[in-house]
Design a protein around this motif. Structure first.
Motif, PDB file in Angstrom:
ATOM      1  N   PRO A  77       0.782  -1.241   0.000  1.00 22.18           N
ATOM      2  CA  PRO A  77       0.000   0.000   0.000  1.00 22.18           C
ATOM      3  C   PRO A  77       0.809   1.284   0.000  1.00 22.18           C
ATOM      4  CG  PRO A  77      -0.147  -1.089   2.133  1.00 22.18           C
ATOM      5  CD  PRO A  77       0.618  -1.991   1.237  1.00 22.18           C
ATOM      6  N   PHE A  78       2.140   1.205   0.175  1.00 19.81           N
ATOM      7  CA  PHE A  78       2.940   2.421   0.239  1.00 19.81           C
ATOM      8  C   PHE A  78       3.680   2.718  -1.055  1.00 19.81           C
ATOM      9  CE2 PHE A  78       2.275   1.300   4.662  1.00 19.81           C
ATOM     10  CZ  PHE A  78       1.797   2.499   5.142  1.00 19.81           C
ATOM     11  N   GLN A  79       3.195   2.209  -2.167  1.00 22.42           N
ATOM     12  CA  GLN A  79       3.776   2.528  -3.468  1.00 22.42           C
ATOM     13  C   GLN A  79       3.117   3.779  -4.026  1.00 22.42           C
ATOM     14  OE1 GLN A  79       3.252  -0.809  -6.049  1.00 22.42           O
ATOM     15  NE2 GLN A  79       5.210  -1.705  -5.479  1.00 22.42           N
ATOM     16  N   ALA A  80       3.902   4.579  -4.703  1.00 21.13           N
ATOM     17  CA  ALA A  80       3.354   5.751  -5.383  1.00 21.13           C
ATOM     18  C   ALA A  80       2.576   5.278  -6.607  1.00 21.13           C
ATOM     19  CB  ALA A  80       4.480   6.688  -5.795  1.00 21.13           C
ATOM     20  N   PRO A  94      -0.912   8.397 -13.517  1.00 19.01           N
ATOM     21  CA  PRO A  94      -1.127   8.179 -12.084  1.00 19.01           C
ATOM     22  C   PRO A  94      -2.518   8.625 -11.617  1.00 19.01           C
ATOM     23  CG  PRO A  94       1.031   9.133 -12.450  1.00 19.01           C
ATOM     24  CD  PRO A  94       0.322   9.145 -13.772  1.00 19.01           C
ATOM     25  N   TRP A  95      -3.097   9.614 -12.298  1.00 21.13           N
ATOM     26  CA  TRP A  95      -4.445  10.059 -11.941  1.00 21.13           C
ATOM     27  C   TRP A  95      -5.463   8.947 -12.195  1.00 21.13           C
ATOM     28  CZ3 TRP A  95      -0.972  13.335 -14.334  1.00 21.13           C
ATOM     29  CH2 TRP A  95      -0.578  14.429 -13.581  1.00 21.13           C
ATOM     30  N   ILE A  96      -5.268   8.211 -13.274  1.00 23.91           N
ATOM     31  CA  ILE A  96      -6.162   7.094 -13.580  1.00 23.91           C
ATOM     32  C   ILE A  96      -6.020   6.014 -12.510  1.00 23.91           C
ATOM     33  CG2 ILE A  96      -6.667   5.256 -15.246  1.00 23.91           C
ATOM     34  CD1 ILE A  96      -7.556   7.999 -16.195  1.00 23.91           C
ATOM     35  N   VAL A  97      -4.784   5.730 -12.107  1.00 24.40           N
ATOM     36  CA  VAL A  97      -4.551   4.732 -11.061  1.00 24.40           C
ATOM     37  C   VAL A  97      -5.259   5.158  -9.776  1.00 24.40           C
ATOM     38  CG1 VAL A  97      -2.795   3.672  -9.579  1.00 24.40           C
ATOM     39  CG2 VAL A  97      -2.400   3.890 -12.033  1.00 24.40           C
ATOM     40  N   ARG A  98      -5.118   6.420  -9.404  1.00 25.64           N
ATOM     41  CA  ARG A  98      -5.783   6.903  -8.188  1.00 25.64           C
ATOM     42  C   ARG A  98      -7.303   6.809  -8.304  1.00 25.64           C
ATOM     43  NH1 ARG A  98      -1.927  11.089  -8.936  1.00 25.64           N
ATOM     44  NH2 ARG A  98      -0.087  10.630  -7.699  1.00 25.64           N
ATOM     45  N   ALA A  99      -7.831   7.088  -9.491  1.00 26.70           N
ATOM     46  CA  ALA A  99      -9.281   6.992  -9.698  1.00 26.70           C
ATOM     47  C   ALA A  99      -9.759   5.547  -9.544  1.00 26.70           C
ATOM     48  CB  ALA A  99      -9.657   7.528 -11.074  1.00 26.70           C
ATOM     49  N   ARG A 100      -8.990   4.583 -10.090  1.00 29.95           N
ATOM     50  CA  ARG A 100      -9.379   3.168  -9.971  1.00 29.95           C
ATOM     51  C   ARG A 100      -9.320   2.706  -8.526  1.00 29.95           C
ATOM     52  NH1 ARG A 100     -10.774   5.077 -13.825  1.00 29.95           N
ATOM     53  NH2 ARG A 100     -10.341   4.469 -15.964  1.00 29.95           N
ATOM     54  N   LEU A 101      -8.322   3.202  -7.796  1.00 31.38           N
ATOM     55  CA  LEU A 101      -8.229   2.852  -6.382  1.00 31.38           C
ATOM     56  C   LEU A 101      -9.375   3.458  -5.587  1.00 31.38           C
ATOM     57  CD1 LEU A 101      -4.396   3.198  -5.861  1.00 31.38           C
ATOM     58  CD2 LEU A 101      -5.730   1.097  -6.033  1.00 31.38           C
ATOM     59  N   LYS A 102      -9.758   4.661  -5.945  1.00 29.72           N
ATOM     60  CA  LYS A 102     -10.886   5.305  -5.260  1.00 29.72           C
ATOM     61  C   LYS A 102     -12.169   4.522  -5.500  1.00 29.72           C
ATOM     62  CE  LYS A 102     -13.226   9.721  -4.754  1.00 29.72           C
ATOM     63  NZ  LYS A 102     -13.324  11.101  -5.210  1.00 29.72           N
ATOM     64  N   LEU A 106      -9.920   2.296  -2.002  1.00 28.56           N
ATOM     65  CA  LEU A 106      -8.535   2.350  -1.531  1.00 28.56           C
ATOM     66  C   LEU A 106      -7.923   3.697  -1.850  1.00 28.56           C
ATOM     67  CD1 LEU A 106      -7.333  -1.122  -2.838  1.00 28.56           C
ATOM     68  CD2 LEU A 106      -7.951  -0.542  -0.496  1.00 28.56           C
ATOM     69  N   LYS A 107      -6.760   3.931  -1.238  1.00 30.79           N
ATOM     70  CA  LYS A 107      -5.995   5.133  -1.545  1.00 30.79           C
ATOM     71  C   LYS A 107      -4.563   4.719  -1.799  1.00 30.79           C
ATOM     72  CE  LYS A 107      -8.585   8.526   1.083  1.00 30.79           C
ATOM     73  NZ  LYS A 107      -8.503   9.528   2.133  1.00 30.79           N
ATOM     74  N   CYS A 108      -3.902   5.494  -2.604  1.00 24.81           N
ATOM     75  CA  CYS A 108      -2.483   5.281  -2.850  1.00 24.81           C
ATOM     76  C   CYS A 108      -1.759   6.038  -1.750  1.00 24.81           C
ATOM     77  CB  CYS A 108      -2.109   5.808  -4.237  1.00 24.81           C
ATOM     78  SG  CYS A 108      -0.774   4.916  -4.973  1.00 24.81           S
ATOM     79  N   ARG A 109      -1.178   5.310  -0.820  1.00 25.01           N
ATOM     80  CA  ARG A 109      -0.538   5.950   0.325  1.00 25.01           C
ATOM     81  C   ARG A 109       0.917   6.234   0.016  1.00 25.01           C
ATOM     82  NH1 ARG A 109      -3.635   1.747   3.389  1.00 25.01           N
ATOM     83  NH2 ARG A 109      -5.440   2.870   4.158  1.00 25.01           N
TER      84      ARG A 109
END
Length: 121
Positions: A77-80, A94-102, A106-109
Motif C-alpha cells: 500500500p505504500f507505493q506511489a 497516475p491520476w487514472i490509477v488513483r481513480a481506480r483505487l478510489k 482504496l488510496k495510494c498511500r
C-alpha cells in the motif's frame, strides 16, 4: 431529457401548440423546446434519438487492469501511483490509477517524509 418528454414536445408541436406553451407545459426552457423541434424537423424520429453515449472520455483501463492495480496496492500500500503504473504495466497516468483505487475504496498511500534529526534535536 428523456424520450417521453421529447415525444411530448413533438406531439404538442404537431398539434399546433406554440413553442412557448410547449416549454411551459413540459417544464423545459424555450431554447430546449426549439432545439428538439428543430432536430425533429431536420432528422425526423431519428433526430430525436439520444446522441450521447456516455459521460466523458472512454475508459483507459480494462477490468483486468483495474484488478491488477488494486491487487498491487493491496500487496504494497505504500507505493506511489507512478510506481504502480510501471509495476502493473498499465499505460495510464497516475491520476487514472488513483481513480481506480478510489472506485475500489482504496488510496495510494505515501510514506511520510520526515526531516532528518540534527544534533539540536
Amino acid at each position: 431529457m428523456d424520450e417521453t418528454r421529447r415525444g411530448r414536445v413533438i406531439g404538442l408541436w404537431e398539434s399546433g401548440v406554440s413553442v412557448s406553451a410547449i416549454a411551459a407545459e413540459v417544464d423545459i426552457s424555450l431554447s430546449t423546446a426549439k432545439r428538439w423541434i428543430e432536430k425533429f424537423r431536420v432528422g425526423g424520429i431519428a433526430g430525436l434519438q439520444n446522441h450521447r453515449r456516455g459521460n466523458g472520455a472512454a475508459r483507459q483501463t480494462t477490468a483486468v487492469e483495474d484488478q491488477a492495480i488494486v491487487a498491487q496496492v493491496r500487496a504494497d500500500p505504500f507505493q506511489a501511483a507512478t510506481i504502480v503504473c510501471l509495476t502493473v504495466g498499465v499505460a495510464a497516468s497516475p491520476w487514472i490509477v488513483r481513480a481506480r483505487l478510489k472506485e475500489a475504496g482504496l488510496k495510494c498511500r505515501r510514506a511520510a517524509k520526515m526531516m532528518d534529526l540534527t544534533n539540536r534535536h
